[in-house]
Design a protein around this motif. Structure first.
Motif, PDB file in Angstrom:
ATOM      1  N   THR A 121     -24.953 -16.286 -26.559  1.00  0.00           N
ATOM      2  CA  THR A 121     -26.031 -17.337 -25.992  1.00  0.00           C
ATOM      3  C   THR A 121     -25.102 -18.541 -25.602  1.00  0.00           C
ATOM      4  OG1 THR A 121     -25.976 -18.587 -28.267  1.00  0.00           O
ATOM      5  CG2 THR A 121     -27.429 -16.282 -27.942  1.00  0.00           C
ATOM      6  N   TRP A 122     -25.914 -19.791 -25.198  1.00  0.00           N
ATOM      7  CA  TRP A 122     -25.515 -20.951 -24.638  1.00  0.00           C
ATOM      8  C   TRP A 122     -24.627 -21.759 -25.813  1.00  0.00           C
ATOM      9  CZ3 TRP A 122     -23.425 -22.265 -20.389  1.00  0.00           C
ATOM     10  CH2 TRP A 122     -23.141 -23.741 -20.149  1.00  0.00           C
ATOM     11  N   SER A 123     -25.260 -21.397 -26.928  1.00  0.00           N
ATOM     12  CA  SER A 123     -24.340 -22.053 -28.188  1.00  0.00           C
ATOM     13  C   SER A 123     -23.431 -21.379 -28.839  1.00  0.00           C
ATOM     14  CB  SER A 123     -25.429 -22.289 -29.186  1.00  0.00           C
ATOM     15  OG  SER A 123     -26.162 -20.918 -29.702  1.00  0.00           O
ATOM     16  N   SER A 124     -23.064 -20.267 -28.390  1.00  0.00           N
ATOM     17  CA  SER A 124     -21.670 -19.390 -28.489  1.00  0.00           C
ATOM     18  C   SER A 124     -20.494 -20.539 -28.415  1.00  0.00           C
ATOM     19  CB  SER A 124     -21.524 -18.288 -27.722  1.00  0.00           C
ATOM     20  OG  SER A 124     -22.599 -17.382 -28.037  1.00  0.00           O
ATOM     21  N   PRO A 125     -19.408 -19.895 -28.947  1.00  0.00           N
ATOM     22  CA  PRO A 125     -17.920 -20.848 -28.944  1.00  0.00           C
ATOM     23  C   PRO A 125     -17.594 -20.993 -27.293  1.00  0.00           C
ATOM     24  CG  PRO A 125     -17.843 -19.218 -30.657  1.00  0.00           C
ATOM     25  CD  PRO A 125     -19.085 -19.150 -30.137  1.00  0.00           C
ATOM     26  N   GLY A 126     -17.151 -22.095 -27.030  1.00  0.00           N
ATOM     27  CA  GLY A 126     -16.701 -22.159 -25.735  1.00  0.00           C
ATOM     28  C   GLY A 126     -15.888 -21.118 -25.081  1.00  0.00           C
ATOM     29  N   SER A 127     -14.752 -20.878 -26.008  1.00  0.00           N
ATOM     30  CA  SER A 127     -13.842 -19.592 -25.640  1.00  0.00           C
ATOM     31  C   SER A 127     -14.585 -18.350 -25.118  1.00  0.00           C
ATOM     32  CB  SER A 127     -12.802 -19.678 -26.670  1.00  0.00           C
ATOM     33  OG  SER A 127     -13.365 -19.309 -27.731  1.00  0.00           O
ATOM     34  N   LEU A 128     -15.414 -18.126 -25.804  1.00  0.00           N
ATOM     35  CA  LEU A 128     -16.137 -16.960 -25.824  1.00  0.00           C
ATOM     36  C   LEU A 128     -16.912 -17.068 -24.485  1.00  0.00           C
ATOM     37  CD1 LEU A 128     -16.851 -13.913 -26.714  1.00  0.00           C
ATOM     38  CD2 LEU A 128     -18.772 -14.948 -28.065  1.00  0.00           C
ATOM     39  N   LEU A 129     -17.636 -18.354 -24.153  1.00  0.00           N
ATOM     40  CA  LEU A 129     -18.293 -18.347 -22.962  1.00  0.00           C
ATOM     41  C   LEU A 129     -17.452 -18.311 -21.582  1.00  0.00           C
ATOM     42  CD1 LEU A 129     -20.713 -21.391 -23.894  1.00  0.00           C
ATOM     43  CD2 LEU A 129     -21.236 -18.986 -23.724  1.00  0.00           C
ATOM     44  N   GLN A 130     -16.118 -18.981 -22.025  1.00  0.00           N
ATOM     45  CA  GLN A 130     -15.226 -19.002 -20.914  1.00  0.00           C
ATOM     46  C   GLN A 130     -14.966 -17.330 -20.617  1.00  0.00           C
ATOM     47  OE1 GLN A 130     -14.097 -21.499 -19.323  1.00  0.00           O
ATOM     48  NE2 GLN A 130     -12.740 -20.386 -17.954  1.00  0.00           N
ATOM     49  N   HIS A 131     -14.522 -16.586 -21.322  1.00  0.00           N
ATOM     50  CA  HIS A 131     -14.182 -14.909 -21.261  1.00  0.00           C
ATOM     51  C   HIS A 131     -15.496 -14.291 -20.693  1.00  0.00           C
ATOM     52  CE1 HIS A 131     -10.576 -15.143 -23.275  1.00  0.00           C
ATOM     53  NE2 HIS A 131     -11.125 -15.450 -24.527  1.00  0.00           N
ATOM     54  N   VAL A 132     -16.683 -14.730 -21.210  1.00  0.00           N
ATOM     55  CA  VAL A 132     -17.956 -14.071 -20.219  1.00  0.00           C
ATOM     56  C   VAL A 132     -17.808 -14.413 -18.868  1.00  0.00           C
ATOM     57  CG1 VAL A 132     -20.393 -14.132 -20.233  1.00  0.00           C
ATOM     58  CG2 VAL A 132     -19.125 -13.755 -22.458  1.00  0.00           C
ATOM     59  N   SER A 133     -17.660 -15.767 -18.756  1.00  0.00           N
ATOM     60  CA  SER A 133     -17.769 -16.406 -17.142  1.00  0.00           C
ATOM     61  C   SER A 133     -16.672 -15.556 -16.420  1.00  0.00           C
ATOM     62  CB  SER A 133     -17.692 -17.671 -17.149  1.00  0.00           C
ATOM     63  OG  SER A 133     -17.611 -18.158 -15.846  1.00  0.00           O
ATOM     64  N   GLU A 134     -15.365 -15.700 -16.630  1.00  0.00           N
ATOM     65  CA  GLU A 134     -14.296 -15.165 -16.201  1.00  0.00           C
ATOM     66  C   GLU A 134     -14.313 -13.356 -16.074  1.00  0.00           C
ATOM     67  OE1 GLU A 134     -10.861 -16.358 -18.472  1.00  0.00           O
ATOM     68  OE2 GLU A 134     -11.152 -18.278 -17.454  1.00  0.00           O
ATOM     69  N   GLY A 135     -14.996 -12.837 -17.159  1.00  0.00           N
ATOM     70  CA  GLY A 135     -15.083 -11.340 -17.069  1.00  0.00           C
ATOM     71  C   GLY A 135     -16.262 -10.670 -16.050  1.00  0.00           C
ATOM     72  N   GLU A 136     -17.049 -11.607 -15.549  1.00  0.00           N
ATOM     73  CA  GLU A 136     -17.943 -11.060 -14.769  1.00  0.00           C
ATOM     74  C   GLU A 136     -17.783 -10.530 -13.452  1.00  0.00           C
ATOM     75  OE1 GLU A 136     -21.123  -9.708 -13.185  1.00  0.00           O
ATOM     76  OE2 GLU A 136     -21.271 -10.039 -15.285  1.00  0.00           O
ATOM     77  N   ALA A 137     -17.698  -9.266 -13.368  1.00  0.00           N
ATOM     78  CA  ALA A 137     -16.908  -8.599 -12.097  1.00  0.00           C
ATOM     79  C   ALA A 137     -17.987  -8.397 -11.133  1.00  0.00           C
ATOM     80  CB  ALA A 137     -16.191  -7.311 -12.600  1.00  0.00           C
ATOM     81  N   PRO A 189     -11.536  -5.212 -33.228  1.00  0.00           N
ATOM     82  CA  PRO A 189     -10.449  -6.113 -33.928  1.00  0.00           C
ATOM     83  C   PRO A 189      -9.021  -6.286 -33.418  1.00  0.00           C
ATOM     84  CG  PRO A 189     -11.644  -4.497 -35.453  1.00  0.00           C
ATOM     85  CD  PRO A 189     -11.892  -4.071 -34.071  1.00  0.00           C
ATOM     86  N   ALA A 190      -8.825  -5.291 -32.660  1.00  0.00           N
ATOM     87  CA  ALA A 190      -7.428  -5.254 -31.968  1.00  0.00           C
ATOM     88  C   ALA A 190      -7.490  -6.653 -30.823  1.00  0.00           C
ATOM     89  CB  ALA A 190      -7.003  -4.078 -31.289  1.00  0.00           C
ATOM     90  N   LEU A 191      -8.485  -6.897 -30.453  1.00  0.00           N
ATOM     91  CA  LEU A 191      -8.838  -8.043 -29.228  1.00  0.00           C
ATOM     92  C   LEU A 191      -9.782  -8.779 -29.979  1.00  0.00           C
ATOM     93  CD1 LEU A 191      -8.211  -5.354 -27.755  1.00  0.00           C
ATOM     94  CD2 LEU A 191      -7.890  -6.916 -25.843  1.00  0.00           C
ATOM     95  N   PRO A 192      -9.327  -9.831 -30.837  1.00  0.00           N
ATOM     96  CA  PRO A 192     -10.303 -10.627 -31.418  1.00  0.00           C
ATOM     97  C   PRO A 192     -10.907 -11.784 -30.520  1.00  0.00           C
ATOM     98  CG  PRO A 192      -8.142 -11.093 -32.521  1.00  0.00           C
ATOM     99  CD  PRO A 192      -7.810  -9.734 -31.601  1.00  0.00           C
ATOM    100  N   LYS A 193     -12.161 -11.856 -30.379  1.00  0.00           N
ATOM    101  CA  LYS A 193     -12.642 -12.940 -29.659  1.00  0.00           C
ATOM    102  C   LYS A 193     -12.754 -12.516 -28.183  1.00  0.00           C
ATOM    103  CE  LYS A 193     -12.616 -16.217 -33.460  1.00  0.00           C
ATOM    104  NZ  LYS A 193     -11.928 -17.671 -33.937  1.00  0.00           N
ATOM    105  N   ARG A 194     -12.292 -11.428 -27.751  1.00  0.00           N
ATOM    106  CA  ARG A 194     -12.126 -11.113 -26.381  1.00  0.00           C
ATOM    107  C   ARG A 194     -13.081  -9.963 -26.017  1.00  0.00           C
ATOM    108  NH1 ARG A 194      -7.825 -13.663 -23.708  1.00  0.00           N
ATOM    109  NH2 ARG A 194      -8.246 -12.244 -22.017  1.00  0.00           N
TER     110      ARG A 194
END
Length: 546
Positions: free
Chosen positions: A237-253, A279-284
């Protein structure tokens, strides 16, 4: 402090000193230590057996180009490559050593590999592949023993089979298994496989067959680690951690985001974003799924990704507004409009199927009123396929276009010309025709028919040629509706002249559809798809859900 510094304590001295950056790349750092007794620069070079100090000519720190730094960086980088190569060889030779020695050598190789540049990694991967595949003689001997054992009874055959399995799984894969068991080992294997896949895509790459085999071995080794019980489904959601939002934005293919505003819209009311974590790639996120909640099956991607959050859910043109809160009773349809895999090293491991199935269950539990589940999917291979068909037809080869009736589109081709198909191909290469209403109208029906043929008829090894179609059909969806002018973005025009497909997921039929496709290559489709493709319902034995 890195593992290399722990293994070689003297490295900790200069690791804590100033890091200078090569002005040539402005991205690669080197570890330098100044000798306080003179003005020469002493560069500490690592060796698996000792520490060497090499003197480099002094330079002025005020020099605009700092050639001394460039020279030093080159020396260190060359040495790191040689050490990585030596570390790999010593790891291979340590098979019968104690587990502590093997673990230490694995740590050193992993750390050194991460420091290498792209070209150096390619050389190491070729070395790795040759080492990994260097057990042909042992494999052949095991195969011969297995064939001989067939005449000696079941017990001998079982023992020979165990020996063959041990040769294939243990003798070849023991280095991969050691690397996988290290701290961060699964992540390391994912990254190294991504490097391998990138290398095999190069036209003049060497050892391609061996590299592909190594890639497959890594995939088979790590695949069990990504079973459904090891994966976590989360909603972003929009209230998720900023680092996670960054990964979602960059990962949109599928439909890239241009700004944080785009991301906010896709996480707003009547929108859902689900991710898979491990668990092998936490928060990614490993895979990302975007969903739109509507009251009809969408036929246009722009109405989904550019719609303002305050527009009515009932109509994209309705001027009424709603609060940030949703009224879930007003929606009955879930549109999966984007699914992206973020880790190239996990290619071939089906995370998308798990993500869609779990998202379906989560949505159904949250919104019981949902009655329709559909995608709005790109058709990434259609345009390139059609242009290739036109080129082949121009050369006189028999293709699906040999007897194709272009209908009204024939008006765009001057039949008195020597190469009318060449004229049509040149027209289609330039997407500007879509902005001319008359030309677009003439080409609509022929392109719809050819696209339906491409999706429904064209096969690779019995399965749908189009990768997106193959993915959804394997998951149990059906080809439901082909949409004209559905994605007029540059990417959409380049992929498929703006065409998109709705794949419907009928929850009660998914298992049956998936089984029919997997076992008999039978594609469940609607009447629209069959009519456009020219395949009758009798010949395909399909059932329409329209």
């Amino acid at each position: 402090m890195s593992r290399i510094a722990l293994i070689y304590p003297k490295l900790a001295i200069f690791r804590s000193r100033t890091q200078l950056t090569s002005s040539a790349t402005n991205a690669r750092s080197c570890d330098l230590m100044k000798n306080p007794l003179n003005s020469h620069l002493n560069v500490v070079l690592m060796s698996l057996n000792n520490i060497q100090v090499t003197t480099v000519a002094p330079f002025s720190t005020h020099s605009p180009s700092n050639p001394g730094i460039q020279t030093t960086s080159i020396i260190i980088q060359k040495d790191l490559f040689e050490l990585a190569s030596k570390a790999l060889m010593e790891l291979q030779e340590s098979k019968n050593s104690s587990s502590l020695i093997v673990e230490k050598k694995a740590h050193v190789f992993c750390d050194l590999y991460r420091t290498l540049q792209h070209s150096e990694k390619s050389l190491i991967l070729n070395q790795f592949a040759l080492i990994w595949s260097g057990k042909q003689n042992a494999t052949l001997n095991s195969v011969k023993k297995y064939l001989t054992a067939q005449e000696k009874g079941d017990e001998a055959l079982i023992k020979a089979e165990d020996n063959l399995r041990n040769t294939l799984a243990v003798e070849q894969n023991w280095i991969l298994s050691i690397l996988a068991r290290q701290e961060g080992g699964i992540k390391f294997l994912i990254d190294i496989r991504a490097d391998i896949l990138e290398q095999v895509e190069i036209a003049d790459a060497t050892n391609v067959v061996v590299l592909r085999s190594l890639s497959n071995a890594i995939r088979d080794l790590i695949a069990p680690c990504f079973g459904i019980d090891m994966l976590q489904l989360d909603r972003v959601t929009w209230s998720s951690p900023g680092s996670l939002l960054q990964h979602v934005s960059e990962g949109e293919a599928v439909h890239p985001m241009r700004s944080w505003s785009d991301l906010k819209k896709r996480l707003g009311p009547y929108r859902r974003c689900f991710i898979l974590l491990h668990p092998a790639l936490p928060k990614r996120p490993l895979a990302i799924l975007h969903v739109a909640l509507t009251n009809e099956i969408s036929d246009n991607i722009h109405s989904i990704i550019t719609r303002n959050m305050n527009h009515s859910v009932d109509s994209e043109t309705d001027t009424s507004t709603l609060a940030d809160d949703e009224d879930v009773n007003r929606v009955n349809t879930a549109i999966f409009y984007s699914i992206s895999s973020t880790q190239k090293g996990l290619a071939g491991i089906d995370l998308g199927q798990s993500l869609i199935k779990r998202a379906l269950r989560a949505l159904q539990a949250e919104i019981p009123s949902l009655q329709q589940h559909s995608t709005l999917s790109p058709i990434p291979g259609f345009r390139s396929w059609l242009l290739q068909q036109l080129r082949e037809t121009e050369r006189g080869r028999k293709t699906v276009l040999a007897d194709f009736d272009w209908g009204s589109a024939q008006q765009l081709i001057n039949s008195t010309k020597e190469n009318p198909l060449g004229l049509l191909r040149n027209l289609l290469v330039d997407s500007s025709w879509m902005r001319e209403e008359a030309k677009a109208k003439l080409l609509k029906h022929p392109l719809m028919r050819l696209c339906a043929h491409y999706l429904f008829v064209e096969k690779r090894r019995g399965f749908a040629l189009d990768s997106v179609a193959n993915f959804h059909l394997r998951n149990g969806a059906m080809m439901w509706r082909l949409n004209w002018a559905s994605d007029l973005s540059p990417r959409g025009l380049k992929n498929s002249f703006g065409l998109m497909m709705n794949y419907r997921y009928y929850l009660e039929s998914c298992e049956k559809n998936s089984q029919l496709y997997a076992e008999k290559q039978q594609i469940e489709s609607s009447e629209q798809i069959r009519l456009l493709s020219g395949v009758s319902s009798q010949s395909t034995n399909q059932i329409s859900h329209l």
